[in-house]
Design a protein around this motif. Structure first.
Motif, short mmCIF file in Angstrom:
data_model
loop_
_atom_site.label_atom_id
_atom_site.label_comp_id
_atom_site.label_asym_id
_atom_site.label_seq_id
_atom_site.Cartn_x
_atom_site.Cartn_y
_atom_site.Cartn_z
N GLU B 56 0.83 -1.21 0.00
CA GLU B 56 0.00 0.00 0.00
C GLU B 56 0.86 1.26 0.00
O GLU B 56 2.03 1.23 0.37
CB GLU B 56 -0.90 0.00 1.25
CG GLU B 56 -1.93 -1.10 1.22
CD GLU B 56 -2.72 -1.14 2.52
OE1 GLU B 56 -3.58 -0.27 2.71
OE2 GLU B 56 -2.45 -2.03 3.34
N VAL B 57 0.25 2.33 -0.45
CA VAL B 57 0.92 3.63 -0.43
C VAL B 57 0.00 4.61 0.30
O VAL B 57 -1.21 4.64 0.05
CB VAL B 57 1.20 4.13 -1.86
CG1 VAL B 57 1.72 5.56 -1.84
CG2 VAL B 57 2.22 3.23 -2.55
N PHE B 58 0.55 5.36 1.23
CA PHE B 58 -0.27 6.30 2.01
C PHE B 58 0.22 7.72 1.80
O PHE B 58 1.36 7.95 1.41
CB PHE B 58 -0.20 5.95 3.50
CG PHE B 58 -0.58 4.53 3.78
CD1 PHE B 58 -1.90 4.12 3.66
CD2 PHE B 58 0.39 3.60 4.13
CE1 PHE B 58 -2.24 2.80 3.90
CE2 PHE B 58 0.05 2.28 4.37
CZ PHE B 58 -1.28 1.88 4.26
N ARG B 59 -0.68 8.66 2.06
CA ARG B 59 -0.28 10.06 1.98
C ARG B 59 -0.55 10.74 3.31
O ARG B 59 -1.58 10.50 3.94
CB ARG B 59 -1.02 10.75 0.84
CG ARG B 59 -0.51 10.26 -0.52
CD ARG B 59 -1.47 10.54 -1.64
NE ARG B 59 -1.40 11.93 -2.06
CZ ARG B 59 -2.47 12.74 -2.07
NH1 ARG B 59 -3.64 12.30 -1.71
NH2 ARG B 59 -2.33 13.97 -2.48
N LEU B 60 0.40 11.55 3.72
CA LEU B 60 0.32 12.26 5.00
C LEU B 60 0.32 13.75 4.74
O LEU B 60 1.05 14.22 3.86
CB LEU B 60 1.60 12.00 5.79
CG LEU B 60 1.77 10.79 6.65
CD1 LEU B 60 3.25 10.62 6.96
CD2 LEU B 60 1.01 10.97 7.95
N ARG B 61 -0.46 14.50 5.50
CA ARG B 61 -0.35 15.95 5.39
C ARG B 61 0.25 16.51 6.68
O ARG B 61 -0.14 16.12 7.78
CB ARG B 61 -1.70 16.61 5.12
CG ARG B 61 -1.51 17.96 4.43
CD ARG B 61 -2.79 18.72 4.23
NE ARG B 61 -3.42 18.97 5.51
CZ ARG B 61 -4.70 18.71 5.75
NH1 ARG B 61 -5.47 18.20 4.83
NH2 ARG B 61 -5.20 18.96 6.95
#
Lengths: 277, 159
Positions: B56-61
């Motif tokens: 999986e690939v996640f995005r963080l802000r």
């Protein structure tokens, strides 16, 4: 002509009036009061220092230089160490304003050493001025050096080209004259002092990530920029930011050796002064 | 909307960006840092023991405030957030180093590089893919407000 005790008393009250004007930002009025006091007590160094400080606010650099000189002339004749320190400081500022960065640096250095010795709060201000003076000095020197080296390269290339037999191989591909690699290396080495690079992390605060101005050490042996650590202790919590060991402001100690090491580093990497201004 | 930053915060964020570009944390890259106060980090799910997130690939802000680094930035996962016992569906993360205050573990000596590495190892050490207890209720209650406004309990160190 020595001033009488009555003169001195009058001068003291004029000085108080002058200081009151100064703290209200009325610098011209302050200068007038100090000048009146000087006519009564021409041997009282602090009057020149204060008048110089007021003139500095107005950027009357001629006046600043003169008053700083007068205060320093009274060293050994009644001027206190603080008067002398401020005299050097003012003279350094006046020299910097006049573009005499090398002399400015010397006076600011003397002022800084004296202010640190006396732990006078003016030391931070002097440090910033010294950093600016050093940075401007480096900028001027480095620009001149780069131009000189550029000219030297061209001259050398032309000389070498003139010596070579015209077998058609001399000029570079694009028609410009090129130096042999060894010579190019030499010029590159010489340019090191003129290229800003990143300072080693030992010399930068882990909180501000800038070169230390006033490093302090915690009981864990970690060093931080004083203002950044104090703010952390006040606003985030009473612990060492890296080790999280509990600590208080009272345990903060100046890291004099690190400060000295950084000053040595800055001497050799003068572009770094731009960061500590 | 560019926030006005203290010069301390500005220089510090700039230094962190430079450092990040030079040696990015493992498995992470910066998708955006425009404006400088709002980063989006792309994180490759870690291998870990159980390979729970490996594909999986996640995005963080990461949103920096004016008081950075005295105050921690807002750090949230963008949807879809990883399914993890310490990560709520709205992206809020229950990890002490992201918060200051009484039981918080934030320190101004932490950099975003270190923070994303901690998050990645939090994923790596998970043993099962499970939402935190009370997830739906929590998300309904707090919506999209800053995770820093929630009262966190960190005593559960196990995943």
């Amino acid at each position: 002509m020595a001033s009488t005790p009555a003169d001195r008393k009058a001068a003291e009250s004029l000085k108080t009036e002058g200081n009151a004007f100064f703290s209200k930002g009325k610098f011209s009025a302050a200068i007038e009061k100090y000048t009146e006091a000087v006519t009564l007590c021409p041997d009282w160094a602090v009057l020149y220092v204060n008048r110089g400080m007021a003139a500095r606010k107005l950027e009357h650099w001629g006046r600043v230089e003169e008053d700083a000189g007068a205060a320093l002339a009274l060293v050994g004749a009644g001027a206190s160490e603080r008067d002398a320190m401020k005299g050097h400081y003012l003279l350094g500022l006046a020299m910097a304003a006049g573009g005499q960065h090398a002399r400015s640096k010397q006076h600011l250095r003397k002022a800084l050493d004296a202010a640190r010795e006396a732990n006078d709060s003016i030391k931070d201000e002097i440090w910033r001025e010294l950093a600016s003076a050093n940075y401007l000095l480096w900028q001027a020197e480095s620009t001149a050096r780069r131009i000189r080296h550029g000219d030297m390269r061209k001259e050398l290339a032309a000389l070498l080209a003139a010596q070579q037999p015209t077998d058609g191989s001399a000029p570079g591909a694009n028609g410009t004259l090129e130096l042999p690699n060894d010579w190019q290396e030499l010029f590159k080495t010489a340019a090191v002092h003129d290229c800003a690079v990143e300072a080693p992390s030992t010399f930068t605060c882990p909180l501000t990530m800038e070169i230390f101005r006033d490093p302090v050490v915690t009981p864990s042996g970690r060093s931080y920029e004083r203002t950044a650590l104090l703010e952390h202790l006040k606003k985030v919590g009473r612990f060492d930011p890296i080790t999280r060991q509990p600590m208080t402001e009272a345990q903060v100690v100046p890291n004099v050796s690190l400060r000295a090491a950084i000053e040595l580093y800055l001497e050799e990497h003068p572009w770094g002064w731009g960061e500590v201004k | 909307m560019a926030k006005t930053l203290s010069s301390v915060a500005q220089r510090r964020i700039q230094s962190e960006l430079t450092e990040w570009m030079r040696s990015p944390p493992e498995g992470c890259c910066l998708e955006s840092c425009e404006p400088m106060t709002s980063w989006v980090v792309v994180m490759q799910g870690p291998e870990g023991h159980s390979r729970l997130y490996a594909d999986e690939v996640f995005r963080l802000r990461i949103d920096f405030g004016e008081q950075y680094p005295l105050d921690p930035p807002d750090v949230v996962f963008l949807a879809p957030a990883p399914i993890h016992p310490h990560i709520y569906s709205n992206g809020h993360i229950c990890l002490d180093i992201l918060y200051s205050g009484n039981n918080g573990g934030w320190s101004p000596a932490l950099t975003m590089s270190k923070v994303v590495l901690s998050l990645r190892s939090m994923l790596a050490s998970a043993t099962e893919k499970k939402k935190p207890p009370g997830d739906a209720e929590y998300c309904a209650r707090v919506g999209n407000r800053s995770p820093k406004l929630s009262r966190w309990q960190f005593e559960d160190d196990k995943v």
